[in-house]
Design an enzyme around this catalytic site. Structure first.
Site, PDB file in Angstrom:
ATOM      1  N   GLU A   9       0.805  -1.220   0.000  1.00  6.14           N
ATOM      2  CA  GLU A   9       0.000   0.000   0.000  1.00  6.14           C
ATOM      3  C   GLU A   9       0.841   1.274   0.000  1.00  6.14           C
ATOM      4  O   GLU A   9       0.327   2.352  -0.295  1.00  6.14           O
ATOM      5  CB  GLU A   9      -0.964  -0.004   1.192  1.00  6.14           C
ATOM      6  N   GLY A  63       8.599  -8.631   4.844  1.00 10.17           N
ATOM      7  CA  GLY A  63       8.009  -7.609   5.696  1.00 10.17           C
ATOM      8  C   GLY A  63       8.306  -7.867   7.154  1.00 10.17           C
ATOM      9  O   GLY A  63       9.326  -8.464   7.506  1.00 10.17           O
ATOM     10  N   SER A  64       7.381  -7.448   7.986  1.00 11.06           N
ATOM     11  CA  SER A  64       7.621  -7.487   9.429  1.00 11.06           C
ATOM     12  C   SER A  64       7.502  -8.908   9.974  1.00 11.06           C
ATOM     13  O   SER A  64       6.881  -9.783   9.374  1.00 11.06           O
ATOM     14  CB  SER A  64       6.612  -6.597  10.140  1.00 11.06           C
ATOM     15  N   ARG A  65       8.062  -9.088  11.159  1.00 11.29           N
ATOM     16  CA  ARG A  65       7.986 -10.390  11.815  1.00 11.29           C
ATOM     17  C   ARG A  65       6.548 -10.708  12.207  1.00 11.29           C
ATOM     18  O   ARG A  65       6.109 -11.855  12.072  1.00 11.29           O
ATOM     19  CB  ARG A  65       8.862 -10.346  13.064  1.00 11.29           C
ATOM     20  N   GLY A  67       3.810  -9.634  10.673  1.00  9.89           N
ATOM     21  CA  GLY A  67       3.087  -9.957   9.442  1.00  9.89           C
ATOM     22  C   GLY A  67       3.441 -11.353   8.943  1.00  9.89           C
ATOM     23  O   GLY A  67       2.564 -12.142   8.585  1.00  9.89           O
ATOM     24  N   GLY A  68       4.732 -11.661   8.944  1.00  8.56           N
ATOM     25  CA  GLY A  68       5.179 -12.964   8.456  1.00  8.56           C
ATOM     26  C   GLY A  68       4.673 -14.112   9.309  1.00  8.56           C
ATOM     27  O   GLY A  68       4.217 -15.135   8.789  1.00  8.56           O
ATOM     28  N   GLU A  87      10.374 -13.415   4.644  1.00  4.05           N
ATOM     29  CA  GLU A  87      11.626 -12.785   5.015  1.00  4.05           C
ATOM     30  C   GLU A  87      11.279 -11.760   6.068  1.00  4.05           C
ATOM     31  O   GLU A  87      10.581 -10.778   5.766  1.00  4.05           O
ATOM     32  CB  GLU A  87      12.154 -12.089   3.765  1.00  4.05           C
ATOM     33  N   CYS A 124      17.000  -5.309   3.663  1.00  4.26           N
ATOM     34  CA  CYS A 124      16.921  -6.441   4.584  1.00  4.26           C
ATOM     35  C   CYS A 124      18.312  -6.905   4.987  1.00  4.26           C
ATOM     36  O   CYS A 124      18.471  -7.600   5.985  1.00  4.26           O
ATOM     37  CB  CYS A 124      16.113  -7.581   3.997  1.00  4.26           C
TER      38      CYS A 124
END
Lengths: 342, 342
Positions: A9, A63-65, A67-68, A87, A124
């Site tokens: 987004e 993305g974020s931990r 989110g993952g 990741e 990253c």
């Protein structure tokens, strides 16, 4: 197989440009209708819904931990669980051996600063952790201090990432035993480079210090080479691990390299972790939480294994086999026949 | 890396013999102390504890769906999740095309019966589902009926497996629309061969009929070849899928084979699924729930990938690289260099 991409987004325009290029390539190469789809909006809600849909068979994510791990849980809780290649976080440790400092502390500090601030630290593979031998490298630190103090802060991808970076930097700065080497000042929406220092003993006591500052922030950890080597197994999984030094030092510290190998997907000598090449030897992946699945890579030719499944064909007439298995080898591919590559 | 094996409580003596052989091999080849351990007892409690232990990095399992999914959940809920390779259930569909019946129904029935009853039906590749063209194969069924009726029931591995088999057979027998072709009688602890028949339409309506009868039981599903092909995508993932027929039939039903390929790890033509060879081309794995991870195999040389992780070495002096990456190639292994295998 068909691919569904969910646009981030924070860059819908870029996503549209890339999506359009993929669609044109699909048309040009006569791919089937529907081979590529681009979805917009909704963030995590859309993402979870797609991952839960029965036709989806594998998931890639950067993305974020949080989110993952949410995607991992959704995939694991499906009636038919599917692989997730997420990741999520990596602090990309860099170990400086004395020989690297003897080659020139100023140049090393400038190169390190370049890697730390590339893309406002939003790579990253950003080097967020630097192990420096105790009692050495004062010229390195001094040059890094000058560069950070004079740095021009950059605009970060979105307000959320920027705020998370500012909060983490503040938390590190106020952790007991942490010394602030330098912090640039930043306007709203910007990420200011920041460098901190801490003793190895204190580093191992404070969980917060082993986490990621996603942005141009780094933590210098000071200890003896023996202490540094002993600390490596305490780190989480990493995308990269870097050593600077001489060939003789590498040979003398083989067990340090072995320790780093157990924690990372890419080992780098005398270079910097930011920068990823699409080539055969690339591994962009690593133990959890660098990625959710350290068996694979997201960049490089080996990445295709994320989306393949082996099938054995037993007793089929040659003409009824897939072209890649037929004796004539009409596709001209390398094949393993009775244990021999032909 | 070190391996921990948990002995199955139904055959401690066999486990001890195998474990002793492994230990002797480890000693003979100068493996490090602790490279192999064999644990006894405790069933699922011990298994879950081992899976949850931080040093454990991958899990292999063969057994029930409930046992396998419990291990998957334990592995997914670790602080650092790890891969689980669980082999859980497979009904191993066999499709009989008319040409196979024309070659001789009696011989085909006898061979099928041999596969069905091998090891009292306790092979993971046991053929528990047989698609037979409607209006054909009455000689095949009749011979199968004779064989099953006259069959000598065998002793199953343990009372639990035996009871589960008896219960499932009973549930299938009493499902609406299911016709019992033949059932042998069995004493306590024994598994009696059983053959049932059902229409394809009814098969698709009753979820129970698509599950596994772990033992020497099979379900014959009757429909047109078009209906059979349309039913394949409704099946869960399988270790194997088998087709009997002529080469001409295979070519004429390429889309049936494609459908089977999407559901199984091994496709078999004119043979039987029971029997697994340790060789390069073996795939003993398949989509969920045949295995929890269809990307790999538990038998064959490719199985080593279950326990590997790729690492890229960037910029290291040749002498400091692992032996398998050094230019001299002292281990004599095949290498990919700049995209060329050398």
């Amino acid at each position: 197989c068909p691919v569904v991409v969910i646009a981030h987004e924070s860059h819908p325009g870029t996503a549209e440009l890339v999506g359009g290029a993929v669609m044109r390539a699909a048309l040009t190469t006569n791919m089937p209708e529907g081979v590529f789809s681009l979805l917009y909006g909704g963030g995590r809600t859309v993402g979870i819904s797609v991952v839960q849909h029965p036709v989806i068979q594998a998931v890639g994510f950067t993305g974020s931990r949080s989110g993952g791990t949410a995607l991992m849980a959704a995939a694991a809780n499906r009636e038919q669980p599917i692989p997730v290649y997420a990741e999520m976080s990596s602090v990309n440790p860099v170990v400086i051996l004395p020989g690297a400092l003897e080659r020139g502390e100023t140049a090393l500090a400038e190169a390190f600063f370049g890697s730390l601030t590339l893309g406002v630290g939003q790579f990253c593979t950003n080097p967020g952790l630097l192990f420096l031998p105790e009692g050495k490298g004062f010229g390195f630190i001094e040059r890094l201090r000058e560069l950070v103090t004079a740095a021009t802060p950059g605009t970060m991808l979105n307000a959320g990432i920027c705020q998370a970076y500012a909060d983490t930097v503040e938390a590190v700065a106020s952790t007991e035993g942490v010394q602030t080497i330098a912090r640039a000042t930043a306007a709203a929406g910007q990420g200011a480079p920041a460098v901190f220092s801490v003793s190895l003993r204190r580093f191992l006591e404070a969980d917060l210090l082993r986490g990621e500052m996603f942005g141009p922030g780094t933590l210098i950890v000071r200890g003896s080479l023996e202490e540094i080597e002993a600390a490596i197994p305490e780190l989480e999984g990493q995308l990269t691990a870097t050593v600077h030094g001489t060939a003789e030092e590498l040979a003398a510290h083989a067990s340090l390299v072995t320790a780093l190998e157990s924690r990372a997907g890419r080992l780098i000598f005398n270079s910097f972790p930011t920068g990823v090449e699409v080539c055969h030897s690339m591994v962009h992946g690593g133990p959890f939480p660098a990625t959710s699945d350290g068996r694979s890579t997201s960049v490089g030719t080996m990445a295709i294994h994320r989306f393949t499944r082996a099938v054995a064909w037993q007793g089929f007439p040659d003409a009824c086999l897939p072209a890649e298995l037929q004796e004539g080898n009409s596709l001209g591919i390398r094949r393993l026949v009775d244990g021999e590559f032909v």
